[in-house]
Design an enzyme around this catalytic site. Structure first.
Site, short mmCIF file in Angstrom:
data_model
loop_
_atom_site.label_atom_id
_atom_site.label_comp_id
_atom_site.label_asym_id
_atom_site.label_seq_id
_atom_site.Cartn_x
_atom_site.Cartn_y
_atom_site.Cartn_z
N ARG A 1 -3.13 -13.71 0.63
CA ARG A 1 -3.20 -12.54 1.56
C ARG A 1 -3.60 -13.32 2.96
O ARG A 1 -4.24 -14.29 2.84
CB ARG A 1 -4.57 -12.01 1.03
CG ARG A 1 -4.54 -10.99 0.11
CD ARG A 1 -3.56 -9.66 0.41
NE ARG A 1 -3.48 -8.67 -0.54
CZ ARG A 1 -2.29 -8.53 -1.36
NH1 ARG A 1 -1.38 -9.61 -1.32
NH2 ARG A 1 -2.20 -7.78 -2.15
N HIS B 1 5.93 -11.09 3.98
CA HIS B 1 5.34 -10.68 2.85
C HIS B 1 6.25 -10.01 1.71
O HIS B 1 6.27 -9.07 1.52
CB HIS B 1 4.28 -9.40 2.98
CG HIS B 1 3.23 -9.25 2.14
ND1 HIS B 1 1.96 -9.16 2.48
CD2 HIS B 1 3.23 -9.37 0.78
CE1 HIS B 1 1.17 -9.01 1.20
NE2 HIS B 1 1.87 -9.02 0.09
N GLU C 1 -1.26 -8.42 9.40
CA GLU C 1 -0.08 -8.27 9.27
C GLU C 1 0.31 -6.52 9.29
O GLU C 1 -0.59 -5.78 8.95
CB GLU C 1 0.57 -8.75 7.77
CG GLU C 1 0.21 -8.18 6.78
CD GLU C 1 0.67 -9.35 5.66
OE1 GLU C 1 0.69 -10.25 5.59
OE2 GLU C 1 1.01 -8.32 4.62
C1 8YV Z 1 2.94 -6.38 -2.86
C2 8YV Z 1 1.49 -8.43 -3.23
O1 8YV Z 1 4.63 -6.28 -2.57
O2 8YV Z 1 1.28 -7.69 -5.45
C3 8YV Z 1 0.73 -8.18 -4.28
O3 8YV Z 1 -0.52 -8.36 -4.18
O4 8YV Z 1 1.00 -8.88 -2.17
C4 8YV Z 1 2.85 -7.80 -3.08
O5 8YV Z 1 3.86 -8.27 -4.28
C5 8YV Z 1 2.43 -5.95 -1.49
O6 8YV Z 1 1.04 -6.18 -1.56
C6 8YV Z 1 2.77 -4.39 -1.48
O7 8YV Z 1 2.15 -3.68 -2.21
#
Ligand code: 8YV
Length: 330
Positions: A238, A285, A267
């Protein structure tokens, strides 16, 4: 009477159809997120939300007292104030497992691209600068046989460690809130170390820990100062886990060799200093972004919403709740 749900961002039509089979659905047809006021307005009177990273905080919850389920299409749920949801009897769900291998593939690929300077090489070639061979052109560092450090040894961290140990003969060291079972450590050939040792010994450090107040800037200037000058850092966890300004300074000064980043503080904005550096691979991402996995994530989020609001074959038993205690109290 049918429950009403809000789908906060465009999603697969087949998944919307499934939700429409159970609920009155209001859906954002666009990829543009609604701002907080718009989200609050649209969530009025709805029992559930299919969320994709929208901020679900106390102000929103207070404005929507009828809400019963927050179903996030992501494994990470730092966008949701889970304690505030629990206090209000709202179940929160996420989408673990279905994205583990896909995300680990990407994390490993990003680490390799970073170590072997692939993005830099492509830019060099496309720019027309490749006119001759030279012995030290775009030399990077080996992945095979190197020491892989994993910070955050959950499901995805373990899947990355497995790739490194079994596929590339890497020595695996890790740091985590809790130590793994001895059998898992033995399978991965993974050694538990404290965080300073992890930083000091890793040739390639991959971050896969969840974001929380405790993990904010888990890697900042003091941590980067412990790393090897030839080391790489890969963040697929993150934004906010890395202090991006400190990282840019460390990349510029040569304190570490290179970084691969799929997530960023604030972001989709990216720290401007990172955009100017050659030794960083930047992706938007997309670690979980394969068609099959995004569909599996969306369907799991829908399964959760359907069950959490008392519909379908698993009524009352959403498959992947984050705060299951709420369900017991219902
Ligand atoms: C998501 C992610 O696509 O699952 C997660 O925590 O970071 C990604 O797989 C993104 O967060 C959008 O929901």
């Amino acid at each position: 009477m049918k429950s009403s749900v809000l789908v906060a961002r465009a999603v697969f039509p087949s998944v919307l159809d499934r939700l429409r089979g159970h609920f009155d659905v209001e859906a954002n047809a666009s990829d543009e997120p609604w701002d907080a006021a718009e989200l609050r307005r649209r969530l009025q009177g709805k029992q559930g939300i299919f969320a994709t990273g929208e901020r679900i905080d106390v102000a929103l919850l207070d404005a929507c007292p009828q809400l019963r389920a927050v179903c996030n299409m992501a494994v990470g749920y730092n966008n949701v104030d889970v304690d505030a949801c629990t206090a209000r009897g709202i179940v929160v769900t996420n989408t673990p497992d279905v994205l583990t291998e896909t995300t680990a593939d990407f994390g490993f690929a990003l680490m390799m691209a970073t170590a072997r300077r692939m993005a830099e090489g492509e830019r060099f070639l496309r720019s027309g600068a490749w006119t001759k061979w030279s012995y030290d052109m775009l030399t990077g560092s080996d992945v095979h046989g190197a020491t892989l450090g994993v910070l955050g040894m959950g499901r995805i961290g373990q899947a990355i460690a497995r790739r490194g140990a079994h596929g590339f003969g890497m020595k695996v060291i890790y740091h985590n809130r809790s130590r793994l079972d001895a059998a898992i450590e033995a399978d991965l050939g993974a050694r538990y170390v404290d965080k300073p040792t992890l930083l000091r010994e890793s040739d390639h450090l991959v971050l896969v820990l969840p974001y929380s107040a405790a993990s904010h800037h888990a890697v900042g200037a003091p941590e980067l100062a412990l790393m090897k000058p030839r080391a790489t850092l890969t963040n697929i966890a993150r934004g906010g886990i890395v202090d991006d300004a400190a990282l840019a300074a460390a990349l510029r000064s040569g304190q570490i060799a290179a970084a691969g980043l799929d997530v960023f503080e604030g972001e989709p904005r990216v720290h401007p200093a990172l955009l100017t550096l050659p030794n960083v691979v930047l992706t938007p991402h997309i670690a979980s972004a394969t068609v099959a996995t995004r569909l599996a994530m969306a369907n799991l989020a829908a399964d959760n919403l359907i069950a959490a609001l008392g519909c379908g074959p698993h009524a009352g038993r959403p498959p992947t709740p984050v705060n299951p205690g709420v369900l017991a109290g219902r």
